[in-house]
Design a protein around this motif. Structure first.
Motif, PDB file in Angstrom:
ATOM      1  N   UNK A  36       0.845  -1.200   0.000  1.00 51.21           N
ATOM      2  CA  UNK A  36       0.000   0.000   0.000  1.00 51.21           C
ATOM      3  C   UNK A  36       0.878   1.248   0.000  1.00 51.21           C
ATOM      4  N   UNK A  37       0.249   2.416  -0.049  1.00 51.96           N
ATOM      5  CA  UNK A  37       1.004   3.647  -0.226  1.00 51.96           C
ATOM      6  C   UNK A  37       0.838   4.606   0.954  1.00 51.96           C
ATOM      7  N   UNK A  38       1.923   5.294   1.292  1.00 48.37           N
ATOM      8  CA  UNK A  38       1.894   6.285   2.362  1.00 48.37           C
ATOM      9  C   UNK A  38       2.929   7.368   2.082  1.00 48.37           C
ATOM     10  N   UNK A  39       2.654   8.559   2.618  1.00 42.48           N
ATOM     11  CA  UNK A  39       3.563   9.696   2.524  1.00 42.48           C
ATOM     12  C   UNK A  39       3.676  10.284   3.923  1.00 42.48           C
ATOM     13  N   UNK A  40       4.869  10.724   4.305  1.00 40.82           N
ATOM     14  CA  UNK A  40       5.064  11.288   5.638  1.00 40.82           C
ATOM     15  C   UNK A  40       5.293  12.797   5.583  1.00 40.82           C
ATOM     16  N   UNK A  41       4.644  13.511   6.496  1.00 42.57           N
ATOM     17  CA  UNK A  41       4.798  14.956   6.646  1.00 42.57           C
ATOM     18  C   UNK A  41       5.124  15.228   8.112  1.00 42.57           C
ATOM     19  N   UNK A  42       6.290  15.793   8.380  1.00 43.80           N
ATOM     20  CA  UNK A  42       6.675  16.106   9.756  1.00 43.80           C
ATOM     21  C   UNK A  42       5.989  17.403  10.188  1.00 43.80           C
ATOM     22  N   UNK A  43       5.296  17.340  11.318  1.00 41.79           N
ATOM     23  CA  UNK A  43       4.533  18.497  11.788  1.00 41.79           C
ATOM     24  C   UNK A  43       4.262  18.372  13.282  1.00 41.79           C
ATOM     25  N   UNK A  44       4.461  19.473  14.002  1.00 38.23           N
ATOM     26  CA  UNK A  44       4.061  19.563  15.405  1.00 38.23           C
ATOM     27  C   UNK A  44       2.685  20.207  15.426  1.00 38.23           C
ATOM     28  N   UNK A  45       1.650  19.434  15.698  1.00 37.40           N
ATOM     29  CA  UNK A  45       0.279  19.932  15.598  1.00 37.40           C
ATOM     30  C   UNK A  45      -0.017  21.029  16.619  1.00 37.40           C
ATOM     31  N   UNK A  46       0.807  21.153  17.652  1.00 36.69           N
ATOM     32  CA  UNK A  46       0.598  22.207  18.649  1.00 36.69           C
ATOM     33  C   UNK A  46       1.176  23.549  18.200  1.00 36.69           C
ATOM     34  N   UNK A  47       1.989  23.520  17.161  1.00 37.99           N
ATOM     35  CA  UNK A  47       2.664  24.713  16.648  1.00 37.99           C
ATOM     36  C   UNK A  47       1.942  25.180  15.391  1.00 37.99           C
ATOM     37  N   UNK A  48       1.251  26.289  15.462  1.00 35.24           N
ATOM     38  CA  UNK A  48       0.408  26.739  14.351  1.00 35.24           C
ATOM     39  C   UNK A  48       1.215  27.021  13.091  1.00 35.24           C
ATOM     40  N   UNK A  49       2.414  27.546  13.239  1.00 33.17           N
ATOM     41  CA  UNK A  49       3.263  27.780  12.062  1.00 33.17           C
ATOM     42  C   UNK A  49       3.626  26.460  11.395  1.00 33.17           C
ATOM     43  N   UNK A  50       3.945  25.452  12.202  1.00 37.11           N
ATOM     44  CA  UNK A  50       4.253  24.129  11.679  1.00 37.11           C
ATOM     45  C   UNK A  50       3.036  23.524  10.981  1.00 37.11           C
TER      46      UNK A  50
END
Length: 302
Positions: A54-68
């Protein structure tokens, strides 16, 4: 109409608990866009999905950081994938007051402000009929049986400004961090209901995952206390066991909602995928609209 192989589903917090189980389940229906803080853990989940063909893509993000969050939204849109669903799953329950990158209460930022900002950034670009689903918590309702048994007080909202400062209505829960958690989950629940009314072309809903062990919401310290409290209630009041679930069961419920083609929107689902009601305050459309307006005003600072 998109085929299952063409569809893509975004999921925040996909590296453990409900998020991990749901990522593996959703991968059967299309490409999964994994959004989380830890690059190494994201890679592990992505590899597990790809090993299944199957297929997946990763995006690094801190959900608590609005800019991120806003940067991640741009990265997601730049992928050019046909997004069929967004699952706002990431959340924390912390006994200690901590701050986000913006200096806001970390629990409130993670459970409400971040998911709200991500949804606002992506919603205009989602195709008609796409799903947006928020994982909330019935602990926001002070009248719900398990909540009353544990002595919790439900959501303690004063304003978005006060919440960002980590301030809640007086006479709340005696357990540290519970007012922040309950209030943040109440806010994202009412935001979901308000956004559903604002965006009728999308299917915007919320889901209560049930009393689910293995979610790693607040680290070992918080989880140990929660396990003890719920374990005690289950032993004393067997009827409360109806609210129990597992990450795998919840993942199937969530996947069912995200892949449903009936057009349901503005629905609050329980752990079995049945419609339920939130607290009396959460059902108040005036309160829903107020929380959304105050949240938007707060986020304009970033």
């Amino acid at each position: 109409m998109m085929t299952s192989k063409q569809k893509a589903y975004i999921i925040t917090g996909p590296t453990s608990g409900i998020g991990l189980a749901t990522a593996m389940e959703l991968a059967k229906y299309g490409t999964v866009i994994l959004v989380g803080r830890n690059k190494e853990k994201l890679a592990q989940v992505q590899t597990a999905i790809e090993k299944n063909g199957q297929q997946a893509v990763s995006i690094v993000c801190d959900i608590s950081d609005i800019s991120s969050v806003r940067h991640a939204a741009k990265q997601i849109l730049d992928l050019g994938l046909p997004i069929a669903g967004l699952l706002n799953n990431a959340g924390i329950m912390s006994r200690k007051a901590r701050k986000s990158a913006q200096g806001w209460d970390l629990t409130y930022a993670t459970n409400h402000l971040g998911p709200f900002a991500l949804t606002e950034a992506l919603a205009p670009h989602l195709p008609d009929g796409a799903h947006v689903l928020f994982v909330v918590s019935a602990i926001e309702d002070p009248e719900r049986k398990p909540v009353k048994m544990m002595g919790f007080k439900g959501g303690r909202y004063i304003s978005a400004e006060d919440s960002a400062r980590g301030e809640w209505l007086a006479e709340g829960s005696k357990m540290a961090g519970m007012d922040a958690y309950s209030t943040s989950k109440q806010c994202i629940l009412v935001a979901a209901m308000a956004l559903a009314r604002e965006n009728p072309r999308l299917c915007i809903n919320a889901v209560e995952p049930g009393i689910t062990h293995g979610t790693n919401l607040g680290g070992e310290d918080t989880n140990a206390i929660i396990r003890y409290l719920f374990g005690k209630i289950f032993s004393l009041f067997p009827a409360v066991a109806q609210y129990k679930s597992t990450p795998e069961k919840t993942a199937k419920t969530i996947t069912g909602i995200l892949t449903d083609q009936s057009g349901k929107t503005g629905v609050y689902f329980d752990e079995k995928g049945r419609p339920m009601l939130g607290s009396k305050l959460a059902q108040d459309t005036g309160f829903q609209d107020r929380v959304v307006a105050e949240t938007r005003a707060l986020l304009t600072r970033v």
